[in-house]
Design a protein around this motif. Structure first.
Motif, PDB file in Angstrom:
ATOM      1  N   ALA A 289       0.870  -1.125  -0.118  1.00 34.93           N
ATOM      2  CA  ALA A 289      -0.358  -0.013  -0.103  1.00 34.93           C
ATOM      3  C   ALA A 289       0.814   1.272   0.117  1.00 34.93           C
ATOM      4  O   ALA A 289       0.509   2.048  -0.598  1.00 34.93           O
ATOM      5  CB  ALA A 289      -0.727  -0.087   1.334  1.00 34.93           C
ATOM      6  N   THR A 290       1.993   1.082   0.775  1.00 37.29           N
ATOM      7  CA  THR A 290       2.819   2.385   0.779  1.00 37.29           C
ATOM      8  C   THR A 290       3.546   2.571  -0.525  1.00 37.29           C
ATOM      9  O   THR A 290       3.516   3.699  -1.129  1.00 37.29           O
ATOM     10  CB  THR A 290       3.820   2.256   2.017  1.00 37.29           C
ATOM     11  N   ALA A 291       3.992   1.554  -1.348  1.00 37.18           N
ATOM     12  CA  ALA A 291       4.589   1.804  -2.558  1.00 37.18           C
ATOM     13  C   ALA A 291       3.641   2.403  -3.716  1.00 37.18           C
ATOM     14  O   ALA A 291       3.797   3.183  -4.575  1.00 37.18           O
ATOM     15  CB  ALA A 291       5.192   0.436  -3.125  1.00 37.18           C
ATOM     16  N   ALA A 292       2.351   1.975  -3.472  1.00 39.36           N
ATOM     17  CA  ALA A 292       1.248   2.093  -4.445  1.00 39.36           C
ATOM     18  C   ALA A 292       0.846   3.894  -4.130  1.00 39.36           C
ATOM     19  O   ALA A 292       0.564   4.644  -5.102  1.00 39.36           O
ATOM     20  CB  ALA A 292       0.053   1.489  -4.218  1.00 39.36           C
ATOM     21  N   LEU A 293       0.789   4.043  -3.017  1.00 38.39           N
ATOM     22  CA  LEU A 293       0.507   5.491  -2.402  1.00 38.39           C
ATOM     23  C   LEU A 293       1.445   6.448  -2.838  1.00 38.39           C
ATOM     24  O   LEU A 293       1.324   7.637  -3.476  1.00 38.39           O
ATOM     25  CB  LEU A 293       0.214   5.452  -1.050  1.00 38.39           C
ATOM     26  N   GLN A 294       2.730   6.125  -2.805  1.00 36.79           N
ATOM     27  CA  GLN A 294       3.900   7.012  -3.028  1.00 36.79           C
ATOM     28  C   GLN A 294       3.773   7.064  -4.505  1.00 36.79           C
ATOM     29  O   GLN A 294       4.343   8.339  -4.902  1.00 36.79           O
ATOM     30  CB  GLN A 294       5.209   6.201  -2.662  1.00 36.79           C
ATOM     31  N   ALA A 295       3.559   5.875  -5.220  1.00 43.87           N
ATOM     32  CA  ALA A 295       3.538   6.294  -6.732  1.00 43.87           C
ATOM     33  C   ALA A 295       2.584   7.271  -7.255  1.00 43.87           C
ATOM     34  O   ALA A 295       2.766   7.719  -8.293  1.00 43.87           O
ATOM     35  CB  ALA A 295       3.668   4.932  -7.275  1.00 43.87           C
TER      36      ALA A 295
END
Length: 306
Positions: A289-295
């Protein structure tokens, strides 16, 4: 279809991570001398023949690889087994404990992020207030002082000496302890990112328009630095699991931490295994979720990983 082929290996790696963690915990738990039958033997609940029959019933006489494969096969079908101590379905025990842990973690994260972001934004917006010492103190506190030690001291002061708050079953002190620790982790990296953003051309334009320092910091600088907050939140949530476990143990909160600790004391293998697997899955989902939100916040990160 292209996105699927890029995502599928990533998800497979995460699943293998969970499986590997489950296997390591499975072996470590069984490396400790004694099992559930020794627990019952120490209490005098069963004679030798009954203990032998119990071991066979629970499959403890099988080889360790066979025990793990049996457990994994059942877990993949959604069957986490029953507690060796209580005979209660493990899934229902986790379902009862999880909301309390999520409430503690969520409240602590919210309090910590709001506190850390507020101090960092105020330090940038109002340099004359000289909040640098408060900022540094929060950061050093989160690095140097374990939450467990803070919890013991807080219990002694507010519950034993002053008797203002009960020791057992209250959320206020655990949330504050964990929240201050989270604020200390967030405040310095965010402050440094905010300071770097203040040198951007659009900030000079905003100042030329006569906007107040607070409005510039809150409406223009902070939104352009949120990727740091998101990245730190992912790291913090992963580490927050350990803090939550200690707070639940100290303040007798009925969450995953208390459940796991009690299972460890009672050699309840099925509960330990399922709880650790759930925590591992939680960490993996947070990373995704963090990687997706950062992207989504900063598309440059998505292009970087392509």
């Amino acid at each position: 279809m292209h996105v699927f082929f890029k995502t599928a290996p990533f998800l497979l790696r995460k699943f293998l991570n969970i499986a590997a963690i489950s296997f390591i915990i499975f072996m470590l738990v069984r490396a400790v001398p004694g099992d559930i039958t020794d627990y019952y033997s120490a209490r005098g609940d069963f004679d030798a023949n009954a203990l032998l029959a119990l071991r066979q019933q629970l499959g403890l006489d099988d080889s360790l690889p066979m025990q793990f494969l049996t457990w994994l096969k059942a877990a993949l079908h959604g069957d986490l087994g029953e507690s060796m101590r209580f005979g209660t379905p493990v899934a229902s025990m986790l379902r009862d404990a999880l909301p309390n842990s999520l409430l503690l973690s969520g409240a602590a994260l919210l309090f910590g992020l709001v506190t850390g972001m507020s101090v960092a934004v105020l330090a940038v917006a109002f340099p004359a207030w000289r909040l640098g010492k408060l900022l540094e103190s929060l950061n050093v506190w989160s690095i140097a002082v374990p939450t467990f030690c803070t919890g013991v001291i807080v219990i002694l002061v507010f519950s034993v000496w002053l008797r203002w708050l009960p020791i057992r079953g209250q959320l206020l002190l655990p949330v504050i302890i964990l929240g201050i620790d989270i604020a200390g982790q967030v405040v310095k990296p965010l402050y440094e990112e905010l300071c770097a953003t203040t040198r951007a051309p659009f900030i000079r334009t905003a100042r030329a328009k006569g906007l107040s320092n607070w409005r510039i910091a809150w409406r223009h600088i902070l939104p352009n630095s949120l990727s740091v907050v998101v990245a730190m939140s992912g790291v913090i949530l992963g580490g927050l699991i350990g803090g939550t476990l200690t707070m639940e143990a100290l303040f007798s909160l009925p969450g995953l931490g208390s459940l796991t600790l009690e299972a460890i004391h009672g050699r309840d293998y099925t509960v330990i295994q399922a709880a650790v697997m759930l925590l591992a899955a939680f960490v993996v989902l947070i990373n995704i979720a963090t990687a997706a939100l950062q992207a989504s916040i900063d598309p440059r990160l998505a292009r970087h990983h392509e």
